[in-house]
Design a protein around this motif. Structure first.
Motif, PDB file in Angstrom:
ATOM      1  N   TYR A  94      -5.822   7.533   2.963  1.00 22.63           N
ATOM      2  CA  TYR A  94      -4.504   6.895   2.893  1.00 22.63           C
ATOM      3  C   TYR A  94      -3.446   7.971   2.707  1.00 22.63           C
ATOM      4  N   GLY A 143       2.530  12.043  -2.225  1.00 23.90           N
ATOM      5  CA  GLY A 143       1.095  12.035  -2.484  1.00 23.90           C
ATOM      6  C   GLY A 143       0.349  11.167  -1.497  1.00 23.90           C
ATOM      7  N   SER A 175      -4.012  10.742   0.386  1.00 17.66           N
ATOM      8  CA  SER A 175      -5.399  11.176   0.474  1.00 17.66           C
ATOM      9  C   SER A 175      -5.794  11.202   1.942  1.00 17.66           C
ATOM     10  N   GLY A 176      -6.997  11.659   2.213  1.00 21.43           N
ATOM     11  CA  GLY A 176      -7.469  11.670   3.590  1.00 21.43           C
ATOM     12  C   GLY A 176      -7.536  10.276   4.187  1.00 21.43           C
ATOM     13  N   GLN A 230       0.724   7.536   0.165  1.00 21.86           N
ATOM     14  CA  GLN A 230       0.508   6.731  -1.028  1.00 21.86           C
ATOM     15  C   GLN A 230       1.635   6.817  -2.050  1.00 21.86           C
TER      16      GLN A 230
END
Length: 88
Positions: free
Chosen positions: A8, A3, A5-6, A11
């Motif tokens: 980070y 998992g 995000s843009g 993660q």
């Protein structure tokens, strides 16, 4: 990689069959966040402002964060239990 995000991208991840990690704090609550900020006592006004804004976001998103963290912990516990059962 499990998992991200843009902002980070790394993660949550796994290394091999039994090493799992997250690079965030699924346990954080608004009260915990406030304690962390107080312990850091940001002297720089811009940083203090940013931390206060983030604190409002933590509070606004608390229900979603709690539900997501509970789902994450439950899924992890099921995987650990299944692995223990398989080894027994």
């Amino acid at each position: 990689l499990l998992g991200g995000s843009g902002m980070y991208p790394h993660q949550a991840f796994r290394v091999g069959a039994s090493a799992w990690a997250v690079q965030f704090h699924p346990e954080v609550s608004p009260a915990t966040y406030d304690r962390w900020v107080a312990l850091g006592s940001a002297a720089e006004p811009a940083l203090a402002q940013r931390l206060a804004e983030q604190g409002r976001t933590v509070t606004e998103q608390d229900r979603l964060c709690y539900a997501s963290s509970r789902a994450l912990a439950s899924a992890f516990a099921r995987m650990v239990a299944a692995a223990a059962f398989d080894r027994a």
